[in-house]
Write an enzyme that holds these catalytic residues in place. Structure first.
Site, PDB file in Angstrom:
ATOM      1  CB  SER A 156      20.373  -5.675  78.112  1.00  0.00           C
ATOM      2  OG  SER A 156      19.554  -4.867  78.921  1.00  0.00           O
ATOM      3  CD  GLU A 207      19.809  -3.247  75.345  1.00  0.00           C
ATOM      4  OE1 GLU A 207      19.508  -4.122  74.513  1.00  0.00           O
ATOM      5  OE2 GLU A 207      18.963  -2.526  75.887  1.00  0.00           O
ATOM      6  CB  ALA A 246      16.451  -1.350  77.019  1.00  0.00           C
ATOM      7  CB  THR A 247      21.150  -1.713  79.715  1.00  0.00           C
ATOM      8  OG1 THR A 247      20.584  -2.851  80.373  1.00  0.00           O
ATOM      9  CG2 THR A 247      22.161  -1.059  80.640  1.00  0.00           C
ATOM     10  CB  ALA A 248      20.303   3.798  78.202  1.00  0.00           C
TER      11      ALA A 248
END
EC number: 3.4.25.1
Length: 195
Positions: free
Chosen positions: A174, A22, A6-8
């Site tokens: 992501s 996402e 994931a990406t934050a």
């Protein structure tokens, strides 16, 4: 340590904080869900993360209770720094069997906007912008090139979207939309961007 799926992204603005993540939930090369939320409100604050979604959700529930308890017990609002430190302590207490998550914690208090980055064992770093997760290497490049301290919340939202789109193009873990939390002194706004 292996990158967490994931990406934050977190961006501190002159008047608030923008958090974005996402929605893809993947394990290895398998996509389990295209609608997993990884950005949550915590009273006057927000949290976003990469890693095991169940761990992020659990930490969010724990923090909601701990913040309410602190404010009720002390008869005053908790500061952003104190809330982030509390989250850091919770993570450190579980270092033997850690929550598998990299977190961004942000909010606005009497000292202004604050953004903190936390790793799975509770390291706490305050910064102006950050990206965590498997797409962070791509996202941080966009943030470094375009961030400045005078960004408004709306400009930071657009920068978060641009940064996330860049990460999603290069990171297979992501994708599937962007949840955004815009935290100002008096309000928290939520948005979803389909990509």
């Amino acid at each position: 340590m292996e990158e967490l799926p994931a990406t934050a992204i977190g961006i501190k603005t002159k008047d608030g904080v923008v958090l974005a993540a996402e929605r893809r939930l993947s394990y290895g090369d398998f996509v389990l869900s295209k609608s997993a939320r990884k950005v949550f409100k915590l009273g006057r604050f927000g949290i976003a993360g990469a890693g095991i979604v169940g761990d992020i959700q659990t930490l969010t529930r724990i923090m909601n209770v701990e913040i309410k308890y602190y404010e009720m017990y002390n008869s005053r609002k908790i500061s952003a720094r104190a809330a982030a430190k509390l989250l850091s302590v919770i993570l450190y207490q579980n270092k033997v069997l850690p929550y598998i998550s990299e977190l961004l914690f942000g909010g606005v208090d009497e000292d202004g906007p604050k953004l903190f980055i936390l790793d799975p064992i509770g390291s706490l770093i305050e910064d102006s912008y950050a990206a965590v997760g498997s797409g962070a290497r791509v996202a941080i490049g966009v943030l470094e090139a375009e961030y400045n301290e005078s960004l408004t919340s709306e400009a930071a939202k657009e920068l978060a979207i641009k940064s996330m789109k860049s990460a999603v193009e290069r990171d297979v873990m992501s994708g599937d939309g962007i949840d955004i939390l815009i935290i100002n002194k008096n309000n928290i706004y939520e948005d979803f961007i389909k990509i």
